[in-house]
Design a protein around this motif. Structure first.
Motif, short mmCIF file in Angstrom:
data_model
loop_
_atom_site.label_atom_id
_atom_site.label_comp_id
_atom_site.label_asym_id
_atom_site.label_seq_id
_atom_site.Cartn_x
_atom_site.Cartn_y
_atom_site.Cartn_z
N TRP A 18 0.87 -1.16 0.00
CA TRP A 18 0.00 0.00 0.00
C TRP A 18 0.91 1.22 0.00
N ARG A 19 1.34 1.58 -1.19
CA ARG A 19 2.36 2.60 -1.40
C ARG A 19 1.70 3.93 -1.75
N ASN A 20 1.98 4.96 -0.97
CA ASN A 20 1.41 6.28 -1.17
C ASN A 20 2.54 7.23 -1.56
N LEU A 21 2.31 7.99 -2.63
CA LEU A 21 3.37 8.81 -3.20
C LEU A 21 2.83 10.20 -3.53
N ALA A 22 3.62 11.21 -3.19
CA ALA A 22 3.31 12.58 -3.56
C ALA A 22 4.53 13.21 -4.20
N LEU A 23 4.33 13.86 -5.35
CA LEU A 23 5.41 14.54 -6.06
C LEU A 23 5.00 15.98 -6.32
N ILE A 24 5.87 16.91 -6.03
CA ILE A 24 5.68 18.31 -6.39
C ILE A 24 6.78 18.69 -7.36
N GLU A 25 6.39 19.23 -8.50
CA GLU A 25 7.35 19.53 -9.57
C GLU A 25 7.32 21.02 -9.90
N ILE A 26 8.49 21.60 -9.99
CA ILE A 26 8.64 23.02 -10.31
C ILE A 26 9.54 23.16 -11.53
N ASP A 27 9.08 23.91 -12.54
CA ASP A 27 9.88 24.22 -13.72
C ASP A 27 9.92 25.73 -13.88
N HIS A 28 11.12 26.25 -14.08
CA HIS A 28 11.27 27.70 -14.16
C HIS A 28 12.25 28.06 -15.27
N ASP A 29 11.76 28.75 -16.28
CA ASP A 29 12.60 29.28 -17.34
C ASP A 29 13.13 30.65 -16.87
N LEU A 30 14.45 30.79 -16.80
CA LEU A 30 15.05 32.00 -16.25
C LEU A 30 15.28 33.09 -17.29
N GLY A 31 14.69 32.95 -18.47
CA GLY A 31 14.92 33.92 -19.53
C GLY A 31 14.58 35.34 -19.13
N ASN A 32 13.40 35.55 -18.52
CA ASN A 32 13.01 36.91 -18.13
C ASN A 32 13.87 37.43 -16.99
N LEU A 33 14.17 36.58 -16.01
CA LEU A 33 14.99 37.02 -14.88
C LEU A 33 16.40 37.37 -15.33
N THR A 34 16.87 36.73 -16.38
CA THR A 34 18.20 37.06 -16.89
C THR A 34 18.26 38.52 -17.32
N GLU A 35 17.15 39.03 -17.82
CA GLU A 35 17.10 40.43 -18.24
C GLU A 35 16.96 41.38 -17.06
N GLU A 36 16.41 40.88 -15.93
CA GLU A 36 16.05 41.78 -14.83
C GLU A 36 17.02 41.76 -13.66
N LEU A 37 17.65 40.62 -13.38
CA LEU A 37 18.50 40.50 -12.19
C LEU A 37 19.96 40.66 -12.55
N ASP A 38 20.64 41.53 -11.81
CA ASP A 38 22.06 41.76 -12.07
C ASP A 38 22.89 40.52 -11.83
N ILE A 39 22.47 39.71 -10.86
CA ILE A 39 23.26 38.52 -10.53
C ILE A 39 23.31 37.55 -11.71
N LEU A 40 22.33 37.63 -12.61
CA LEU A 40 22.30 36.76 -13.79
C LEU A 40 22.86 37.45 -15.03
N TRP A 41 23.50 38.59 -14.83
CA TRP A 41 24.03 39.33 -15.97
C TRP A 41 24.99 38.52 -16.83
N PRO A 42 25.88 37.66 -16.25
CA PRO A 42 26.77 36.86 -17.11
C PRO A 42 26.02 36.00 -18.12
N LEU A 43 24.86 35.47 -17.73
CA LEU A 43 24.08 34.66 -18.68
C LEU A 43 23.58 35.52 -19.83
N LYS A 44 23.16 36.75 -19.52
CA LYS A 44 22.70 37.65 -20.56
C LYS A 44 23.87 38.04 -21.48
#
Length: 573
Positions: free
Chosen positions: A71-97
């Motif tokens: 009697w196996r009970n399983l829960a999965l939470i999945e998060i996917d995040h494309d950082l394209g917009n944040l690359t334009e907005e956050l200075d810490i991601l400036w090298p990627l831009k």
């Protein structure tokens, strides 16, 4: 707060989040849909469809038809995040831009709870009571299942983090797809291969070199799992659990010590692959990698050396190690679509270098020692005094100067030939085609030895009569019990052959999918896996029968564990 309470709290939080979410659509945190959250809740109950074989090797021994075994009970939470917009907005991601690098990350949190040992029959609760800490750790988990970040720029790709990497073209059985370990502890051979893979902390990269001569999409790919990051092996199920490796008796299991590789650089996994397209219809690859088997290789050793000619008087000195030696694999695969017949042909071949095996002359060397012969009554007394009968291991006396064994290794060539085709069967389904798939797996052990075996004793075997009684078996005169024979091992031949088939279709606009899968080992073993899946958003319902019929070899080692499994899932996706 103890681990059990934390596990229950984590599981309750997942249920609460899903209950608040409602509906079957993933929800996005931002208006541009770059950050999505999805989840899955599932519960699976499995019931045994046959009694455990008398004197067999599955536990608990009193399992009957209809008993709950999972009697196996399983829960999965999945998060996917494309950082394209944040690359334009956050200075810490400036090298990627600045370098024009696209990036995204993927996270899966997993919560698992096996309720069998709390609500199952008394035998399972007794197993937990006898080994509480081990079973409690085994039956629940909450972990960061997958967590990686991707970087890509033009033809270059890099993924860093905990991930699954699957190579090759085979289904059901693995060849080039042996990078990640498998968890066989919760479903054995009845569980889908994709659900058994365990992610590893890994560096993985590829570079598409484009067209080179007659080849297009020529891609170089490699991976590295540093041993200091991750040296995880396939888990070994605790004694008494329903999908444990067949074992004849707890006393034998208690002699076994599983030893996993150290968490250092020597335990690293690594590999590389070349892929290319040849013409419009053929996809080819060649690969080489280092990894580990999904089961430990066992061998008999002596805790303390015994000098030549000296009798072994303390049988507790004889133990069994289960080690995970590394192996390297070289091979290639091919997929070709033949347009005239609309058939997809698949092939794969791989050479497994120095694969560990069990050969009695090496792994079981202590059992082949010369003995000081003893009479039946003396052996009866030794069996009572030591708690285990030496005759069960083929020793009809006291071993003289036994030597520790070692792991035998042989080169093994494996191959697969298969084809897939969609066909109409309008009398059975007027609106959808049937997908059919067939595979043939072959194995050739080079420099094969006749004493190559699977180290799991054949069930329901007893030592032949020593003449002291009229029956067919030797009986201990002090206990009145027949003497079990642990030396009747299934053999491994120089060549082995397995055939598989799969057929499925769908009805009700894709919401109802019946499927039939089967595998046949030429030794005389059938594995049968029919199932039905039904979708009613946001739920998924599945029922699967799993049965094995045939001799005690290959997947026939699980032949007394036929079951039916019912799974209900809720998806937020």
């Amino acid at each position: 707060m103890d681990a059990r309470k934390r596990g229950w709290i984590g599981f309750a939080v997942v249920v609460l989040v899903l209950g608040m979410a409602g509906g079957a659509d993933a929800f996005f945190v931002d208006s541009e849909n770059t950050l999505s959250v999805s989840a899955k809740l599932s519960t699976r109950a499995s019931f045994r469809l046959q009694d455990a074989e008398e004197n067999g090797t599955s536990y608990p021994r009193d399992i009957k038809m209809g008993d709950l075994v999972q009697w196996r009970n399983l829960a999965l939470i999945e998060i996917d995040h494309d950082l394209g917009n944040l690359t334009e907005e956050l200075d810490i991601l400036w090298p990627l831009k600045k370098l024009e690098i696209q990036s995204k990350y993927h996270i899966v949190a997993r919560f698992m709870y096996e309720a069998l040992y709390n609500v199952g029959k008394q035998s399972f609760r007794d197993i937990r009571a006898a080994d509480k800490d081990n079973i409690d750790s085994f039956k629940q988990a909450y972990d960061l299942w997958e967590a990686y970040i991707d970087f890509s720029r033009g033809p270059a790709f890099l993924r860093i983090g905990r991930q699954i990497l699957a190579w090759g073209e085979t289904d059901i059985f693995r060849m080039l797809d042996g990078i990640n370990p498998l968890d066989n502890s919760f479903g054995g051979p009845f569980e889908d291969l994709d659900d058994r893979r365990i992610p590893l902390w890994m560096l993985r990269g590829s570079y598409n070199m484009g067209t080179i001569g007659p080849f297009s999409s020529f891609t170089v790919e490699g991976f590295w799992v540093p041993g200091t990051w991750d040296a995880k092996m396939s888990p070994w199920p605790p004694f008494g659990t329903p999908y444990m490796v067949p074992d004849p008796k707890k006393e034998v299991y208690d002699r076994l010590f599983i030893r996993t590789p150290p968490k250092d650089m020597s335990s690293s996994r690594w590999g590389g692959r070349l892929q290319w397209l040849f013409g419009p219809n053929m996809n080819c690859s060649i690969a080489h990698y280092k990894s580990y088997l999904d089961l430990p290789t066992t061998y008999f050793v002596l805790k303390e050396p015994v000098p030549p000619g000296v009798p072994l008087l303390d049988f507790s000195n004889l133990i069994i190690y289960g080690d995970f030696p590394s192996r390297q694999v070289s091979g290639g695969s091919m997929t070709f679509w033949e347009s005239m017949t609309d058939i997809v042909f698949r092939a794969e071949i791989a050479q497994f270098w120095d694969e560990p095996l069990f050969e009695l002359s090496q792994n079981g060397r202590p059992l082949l020692a010369d003995v000081l012969p003893l009479g039946g009554l003396a052996l009866d007394g030794i069996a009572v005094f030591a708690g285990e009968d030496p005759r069960s291991f083929g020793l009809f006396g006291i071993p003289l100067g036994p030597e520790s064994g070692n792991i035998a290794k042989r080169d093994i060539l494996r191959w697969m030939l298969g084809f897939d085709k969609q066909v109409w069967m309008r009398k059975l389904n007027k609106t959808s085609m049937f997908f059919t798939s067939f595979q043939y797996f072959g194995t050739w052990i080079q420099d094969h030895r006749d004493d190559t075996i699977l180290p799991v004793a054949d069930p329901n075997r007893f030592v032949p009569s020593d003449g002291r009684t009229s029956g067919p078996y030797t009986v201990n005169s002090l206990t009145g019990e027949p003497v079990i024979d642990y030396t009747g091992f299934p053999t491994v031949k120089k060549t082995e052959h397995i055939f598989t088939m799969l057929i499925n279709t769908n009805y009700m606009k894709g919401n109802l999918t019946p499927q039939f899968a089967a595998a046949y080992d030429l030794r005389g073993v059938w594995l049968i896996l029919p199932s039905i899946n039904y979708i009613r958003e946001p739920f998924r319902f599945a029922i699967q029968y799993a049965g094995i019929v045939g001799v005690y070899n290959s997947f026939g080692l699980f032949r007394d564990r036929d079951q039916i499994a019912i799974t209900v899932s809720y998806l937020l996706n």
